[in-house]
Write an enzyme that holds these catalytic residues in place. Structure first.
Site, PDB file in Angstrom:
ATOM      1  N   LEU A   1      47.683  50.072  47.683  1.00  0.00           N
ATOM      2  CA  LEU A   1      47.691  48.727  48.254  1.00  0.00           C
ATOM      3  C   LEU A   1      48.844  47.903  47.683  1.00  0.00           C
ATOM      4  CD1 LEU A   1      46.357  46.575  50.058  1.00  0.00           C
ATOM      5  CD2 LEU A   1      44.928  45.952  48.086  1.00  0.00           C
TER       6      LEU A   1
ATOM      7  N   GLU B   1      52.271  46.599  46.224  1.00  0.00           N
ATOM      8  CA  GLU B   1      53.663  46.972  46.482  1.00  0.00           C
ATOM      9  C   GLU B   1      54.575  46.331  45.434  1.00  0.00           C
ATOM     10  OE1 GLU B   1      53.249  47.593  51.296  1.00  0.00           O
ATOM     11  OE2 GLU B   1      54.697  46.137  50.526  1.00  0.00           O
ATOM     12  N   PRO B   2      55.828  46.790  45.349  1.00  0.00           N
ATOM     13  CA  PRO B   2      56.744  46.206  44.367  1.00  0.00           C
ATOM     14  C   PRO B   2      56.876  44.694  44.483  1.00  0.00           C
ATOM     15  CG  PRO B   2      57.680  48.234  45.250  1.00  0.00           C
ATOM     16  CD  PRO B   2      56.443  47.947  46.042  1.00  0.00           C
TER      17      PRO B   2
ATOM     18  N   GLY C   1      51.684  41.871  45.256  1.00  0.00           N
ATOM     19  CA  GLY C   1      50.500  42.261  44.516  1.00  0.00           C
ATOM     20  C   GLY C   1      49.324  41.381  44.887  1.00  0.00           C
TER      21      GLY C   1
ATOM     22  N   GLN D   1      31.897  33.938   4.435  1.00  0.00           N
ATOM     23  CA  GLN D   1      31.452  33.115   5.557  1.00  0.00           C
ATOM     24  C   GLN D   1      32.386  33.210   6.762  1.00  0.00           C
ATOM     25  OE1 GLN D   1      30.785  29.125   4.178  1.00  0.00           O
ATOM     26  NE2 GLN D   1      29.124  29.709   2.793  1.00  0.00           N
TER      27      GLN D   1
ATOM     28  N   GLU E   1      43.295  44.442  39.849  1.00  0.00           N
ATOM     29  CA  GLU E   1      42.127  44.054  40.648  1.00  0.00           C
ATOM     30  C   GLU E   1      41.955  42.534  40.670  1.00  0.00           C
ATOM     31  OE1 GLU E   1      41.585  46.611  41.956  1.00  0.00           O
ATOM     32  OE2 GLU E   1      41.331  48.301  40.602  1.00  0.00           O
TER      33      GLU E   1
ATOM     34  N   THR F   1      44.433  38.934  39.353  1.00  0.00           N
ATOM     35  CA  THR F   1      44.829  38.245  38.135  1.00  0.00           C
ATOM     36  C   THR F   1      43.836  37.130  37.807  1.00  0.00           C
ATOM     37  OG1 THR F   1      46.160  36.616  39.318  1.00  0.00           O
ATOM     38  CG2 THR F   1      47.263  38.670  38.685  1.00  0.00           C
TER      39      THR F   1
END
Length: 397
Positions: A143, A145-146, A149, A291, A375, A377
């Site tokens: 899906l 591409e350069p 996205g 702590q 998937e 950003t």
């Protein structure tokens, strides 16, 4: 409330008692995947990551098929028909070993196999799914591409009719499993809108050069897909969907696995920090007795188990057929961000040792930088939620 003596002991690895949410079958799935990862991945993963390779990936795929981990959430055609929660537990255990291993399984099952299972013809399903479920054929999903996205509607890969055939031209980028795949699901623009195509890897004009010089997901095969006049029969098109609804529904399924998987990377880092804090001595006692270190461990545990609880909730909704894409965006956004923060905090507990591959923390932290982006950003999921909250689409505003 019963007296403390009547309560089960506090478990630092399960402080909320989330294991009680699981059925015996859920635990069996989780334990099977955890045992496989402990035997086949954990002894080798630091070296694979350092060398930037995933040797024997086809053997690993067949082993994952043998334990039912490939396309496990699908039914029929050799798939396990597992629940969404069981699939999520598998993703958590795989990513606790390494994000690259979970990516191999996610792309195979939630993208390539899911696309064929949901949108393919009966012939597609019978030809590919049984072999993919067994790990005999590895799949990839084309899906991104350069130059496109987050905006897949702008993709330049095109498929045109030529008689009874389709001819595909274009490029896809950052494709997990690409160089070892026997089949690719490729999305392309057509005169009728975006369509999906089943592309056997040996088709003339199709190539998948591997991408090197990565500093994240190094133990994962990442490739470019090149389609140069790839001629396919008319039957290669996925017949049951036209438009971006197809690839986006596949992405939603993959994002769901990430909601769980990110918590696996976070769990491995937290457990490494907890173990180290108990053993590492400074100023005459374990650093876990100070702590500031305890505050870090407490904060990590809170965010880790909140994230796992959220993943459980989304999984139950998916199993009930009530999980919305916006809810998956909610989970992907928060769980990956918190997982990265847990890794960074764990690194500070380990001090200088935190950057060593003798420990998993830095490897998980760098892997999660990729998980944060793929998937969807951070910004895309924020806008998905922003639109859902306000009713106003700001994507192109």
């Amino acid at each position: 409330m019963p007296p403390a003596s009547a309560l089960p002991p506090f478990d630092p690895y399960d402080p909320l008692g989330l294991d009680d949410l699981l059925s015996d079958e859920d635990r069996a799935v989780r334990d099977t995947v955890r045992a496989w990862a402990a035997d086949r991945v954990l002894p080798h993963i630091a070296g694979w990551y350092e060398r930037g390779e995933l040797p024997g990936i086809r053997d690993l795929a067949r082993e994952l098929g043998a334990i039912g981990a490939l396309g496990m959430q699908l039914t029929g055609y050799g798939c396990a028909g597992a629940s969404a929660v069981q699939y999520g537990l598998a993703c958590l255990e795989l990513e606790a070993a390494d994000s690259g291993i979970r990516s191999l399984v996610s792309v195979q099952g939630s993208l390539a196999m899911y696309a064929i299972h949901r949108f393919g013809s009966e012939e597609h399903k019978r030809e590919w799914l049984p072999r993919m479920a067994a790990g005999e054929v590895i799949g990839c999903f084309g899906l991104t591409e350069p130059d496109h996205g987050s905006d897949p509607a702008g993709m330049r890969t095109r498929a045109r009719r030529d008689g009874a055939d389709w001819v595909l031209d274009g490029r896809k980028m950052w494709i997990t499993n690409g160089s070892v795949a026997g089949v690719a699901v490729v999305w392309a623009q057509t005169d009728d809108g975006v369509r999906g195509f089943v592309v056997p890897a040996g088709t003339p004009g199709f190539s998948a050069p591997e991408i090197h010089h990565k500093w994240s997901l190094r133990a994962s095969v990442t490739s470019e897909l090149v389609l140069d006049g790839v001629r396919l029969p008319g039957s290669a098109v996925l017949p049951e969907v036209t438009g971006l609804r197809g690839p986006l529904s596949c992405l939603s399924h993959a994002r769901y696995g990430i909601v769980w998987g990110a918590m696996g990377a976070a769990r491995a880092s937290f457990e490494a920090a907890l173990s180290y804090a108990r053993e590492r001595e400074q100023f005459g006692r374990p650093i876990g007795g100070f702590q500031l270190t305890q505050a870090k461990l407490a904060d990590m545990a809170v965010e880790l188990h909140k994230g796992i609880l959220l993943a459980h909730h989304l999984g139950r909704r998916m199993d009930a057929g009530r999980l919305r894409p916006e809810q998956i965006s909610f989970g992907k956004l928060t769980n990956v961000r918190e997982a990265i923060e847990i890794c960074r905090t764990a690194r500070t507990v380990l001090g200088a040792n935190g950057i060593s591959l003798e420990y998993p923390v830095m490897r998980h932290a760098t892997n999660l930088e990729s998980v944060l982006t793929y998937e969807g950003t951070v910004e895309m999921h924020q806008l998905v939620l922003g639109k859902a909250l306000t009713g106003i689409d700001a994507f192109r505003g």
